[in-house]
Design an enzyme around this catalytic site. Structure first.
Site, PDB file in Angstrom:
ATOM      1  N   GLU A  17       2.178  -1.311  46.309  1.00 39.16           N
ATOM      2  CA  GLU A  17       1.526  -0.721  44.719  1.00 39.16           C
ATOM      3  C   GLU A  17       2.475  -1.210  43.637  1.00 39.16           C
ATOM      4  O   GLU A  17       3.712  -1.403  43.598  1.00 39.16           O
ATOM      5  CB  GLU A  17       1.833   0.771  44.758  1.00 39.16           C
ATOM      6  CG  GLU A  17       0.482   1.339  44.034  1.00 39.16           C
ATOM      7  CD  GLU A  17      -0.669   0.896  44.665  1.00 39.16           C
ATOM      8  OE1 GLU A  17      -1.567  -0.037  44.287  1.00 39.16           O
ATOM      9  OE2 GLU A  17      -1.323   1.820  45.488  1.00 39.16           O
ATOM     10  N   ASP A  20       1.491  -6.493  42.330  1.00 39.35           N
ATOM     11  CA  ASP A  20       0.676  -7.751  42.074  1.00 39.35           C
ATOM     12  C   ASP A  20       1.067  -8.691  40.911  1.00 39.35           C
ATOM     13  O   ASP A  20       0.771  -9.933  40.723  1.00 39.35           O
ATOM     14  CB  ASP A  20      -0.863  -7.252  42.257  1.00 39.35           C
ATOM     15  CG  ASP A  20      -1.304  -6.410  41.256  1.00 39.35           C
ATOM     16  OD1 ASP A  20      -0.481  -5.678  40.596  1.00 39.35           O
ATOM     17  OD2 ASP A  20      -2.418  -6.383  40.896  1.00 39.35           O
ATOM     18  N   GLY A 104     -12.215   6.146  37.102  1.00 33.23           N
ATOM     19  CA  GLY A 104     -10.821   6.771  37.038  1.00 33.23           C
ATOM     20  C   GLY A 104     -10.155   7.361  38.139  1.00 33.23           C
ATOM     21  O   GLY A 104      -9.365   8.255  38.058  1.00 33.23           O
ATOM     22  N   ALA A 105     -10.706   6.878  39.488  1.00 31.34           N
ATOM     23  CA  ALA A 105     -10.331   7.611  40.352  1.00 31.34           C
ATOM     24  C   ALA A 105      -9.288   6.653  41.192  1.00 31.34           C
ATOM     25  O   ALA A 105      -8.798   6.939  42.365  1.00 31.34           O
ATOM     26  CB  ALA A 105     -11.287   8.164  41.524  1.00 31.34           C
ATOM     27  N   ASP A 154      -7.051  -6.101  42.635  1.00 28.51           N
ATOM     28  CA  ASP A 154      -8.351  -5.294  42.370  1.00 28.51           C
ATOM     29  C   ASP A 154      -9.450  -6.294  42.565  1.00 28.51           C
ATOM     30  O   ASP A 154     -10.474  -6.231  43.360  1.00 28.51           O
ATOM     31  CB  ASP A 154      -8.418  -4.510  41.299  1.00 28.51           C
ATOM     32  CG  ASP A 154      -7.320  -3.293  40.984  1.00 28.51           C
ATOM     33  OD1 ASP A 154      -6.384  -3.359  41.992  1.00 28.51           O
ATOM     34  OD2 ASP A 154      -7.206  -2.824  39.836  1.00 28.51           O
TER      35      ASP A 154
HETATM   36  C1  GLA Z   1      -4.148  -1.112  39.041  1.00 31.80           C
HETATM   37  C2  GLA Z   1      -4.008  -2.649  38.483  1.00 31.80           C
HETATM   38  C3  GLA Z   1      -3.756  -3.401  39.848  1.00 31.80           C
HETATM   39  C4  GLA Z   1      -2.514  -2.974  40.357  1.00 31.80           C
HETATM   40  C5  GLA Z   1      -2.530  -1.478  40.563  1.00 31.80           C
HETATM   41  C6  GLA Z   1      -1.109  -1.080  40.743  1.00 31.80           C
HETATM   42  O1  GLA Z   1      -5.031  -0.927  39.807  1.00 31.80           O
HETATM   43  O2  GLA Z   1      -5.402  -2.805  38.082  1.00 31.80           O
HETATM   44  O3  GLA Z   1      -3.632  -4.886  39.288  1.00 31.80           O
HETATM   45  O4  GLA Z   1      -1.169  -3.201  39.586  1.00 31.80           O
HETATM   46  O5  GLA Z   1      -2.820  -0.820  39.393  1.00 31.80           O
HETATM   47  O6  GLA Z   1      -0.828  -1.474  42.253  1.00 31.80           O
END
Ligand code: GLA
Length: 379
Positions: A17, A20, A104-105, A154
């Protein structure tokens, strides 16, 4: 009449987490929550877009789009259309979309919106862009039109997801490798805290800026270091002395999380080897569960992107027999928890936790069973 249907999935992330945009490797997967777009021809010249769940319609002409003020889903649509830089004016396009990805989840509904729309337009108009080009364009849309300086996880998950697989996405080389994590004797599910991460953008951008300036400083001290991935503990200690207290905690989290990702990648390989050995499998999943818990602790105490409600749920879950690991997932400040539990975990045990939560926070969480699916596709 010409017609096309596109399905764009949301995502989970097993581990990695906030890595990226920090030169890391992340382990996401596309899941069976989708935005579905229906493209058809339209009798008049304008572009007509309908957000069916919101009961909202938007009609615009491409030539005027740049001037239009937008908010919410329209900003993403605007960004995708403008960044695709479509030269010919599109005539008579009607797009209707609806979603099963809660907003928002922490399941990346906005990435699914941008990736699905960009992919659909690319197909419809024969623009010939690759999936990686579309992922980067969708990310750029977030940066320029939503003000979130997000990484690329994402978009990659939504566009490159593979049924029954997770992805190891190397955010430095942009290499993507699909891998399996057979769930033998265990299950993965989500719990939606129902807390919407509305105020997350500024905190997210702030974290990113902190780490970027820490990296500039690190390069001054250790010019030969290629990325955070290569930093050793002694070097880290030197760098930390140059940073303010808050940035020290952020960087500590990043380096710890990178080594957890490595550990989980090795575990995943070992799980495939030891599939028939029940006691080794139990051990591997216990280890995976503790990595998940450690990630939560790091996000809570060092990266400071959790929130009271999520922490309540995480702690309460860990008290239940059969839960191996639980953590906040995604950008933070609300959304879903990812939970690893024994296969025979009794879901009824969650009722008491949810009631306690509802009494405190006036909302009732939900359990979301998920399946790992393919990335964006034409149906
Ligand atoms: C959000 C961002 C991603 C990533 C996550 C945390 O989803 O869009 O790029 O940084 O937070 O891992």
């Amino acid at each position: 009449m010409k017609k096309m249907v596109i399905q764009a999935p949301g995502r989970i992330n097993l581990l990695g987490e906030h890595l990226d945009y920090n030169q890391g490797i992340v382990l996401p997967a596309a899941i069976n929550r989708f935005i579905e777009f229906e493209f058809t021809e339209n009798a008049n010249d304008a572009i007509l877009i309908e957000a069916l769940d919101l009961n909202e319609t938007w009609v615009f002409e491409l030539a005027q789009l740049n001037e239009l003020q937008t908010a919410g889903w329209k900003s993403y649509v605007k960004g995708v259309f403008l960044l695709l830089d479509i030269n010919e004016s599109i005539k008579g396009l009607h797009i209707r979309f609806k979603s099963t990805i809660p907003i928002g989840a922490g399941l990346s509904s906005s990435a699914a919106l941008c990736c699905g729309l960009a992919f659909g337009l690319n197909e419809w108009l024969g623009l010939g862009k690759t999936r990686m080009e579309l992922a980067l364009l969708a990310q750029q849309t977030e940066h320029q039109y939503a003000g979130v300086q997000c990484g690329l996880m994402d978009q990659v998950a939504s566009l490159f997801g593979k049924e029954a697989h997770l992805l190891a996405f190397d955010c430095l080389s942009q290499e993507i490798e699909a891998f399996q994590l057979p769930l033998v004797g265990v299950q993965l599910f989500l719990i939606d805290s129902k807390v919407k991460h509305n105020l997350a953008e500024s905190a997210y951008n702030e974290r990113r800026a902190q780490l970027e300036s820490a990296w500039l400083l690190t390069q001054d001290v250790f010019p030969d270091l290629e990325s955070w991935r290569a930093i050793n503990e002694a070097q880290l200690q030197v760098v930390l002395t140059h940073l303010d207290q808050s940035t020290q905690k952020r960087l500590r989290y990043v380096v710890d999380e990178m080594s957890r990702v490595q550990k989980v990648q090795k575990l995943a390989t070992q799980i495939l080897v030891d599939l028939n050995d029940v006691s080794l499998m139990n051990e591997h999943y216990r280890d995976l569960g503790s990595c998940i818990n450690q990630t939560h602790e790091g996000l809570r105490d060092l990266y400071e992107v959790s929130c009271e409600e999520i922490d309540f749920l995480q702690a309460a879950l860990l008290n239940l027999p059969g839960i191996l690991g639980a953590r906040m997932m995604g950008g933070g400040f609300g959304g879903c928890l990812l939970v690893l539990a024994k296969a025979d975990f009794n879901l009824n045990l969650l009722a008491a936790v949810f009631s306690g939560y509802a009494a405190l926070y006036q909302q009732r969480p939900s359990v979301e069973q998920i399946i790992l699916t393919d990335g964006v596709q034409v149906l």
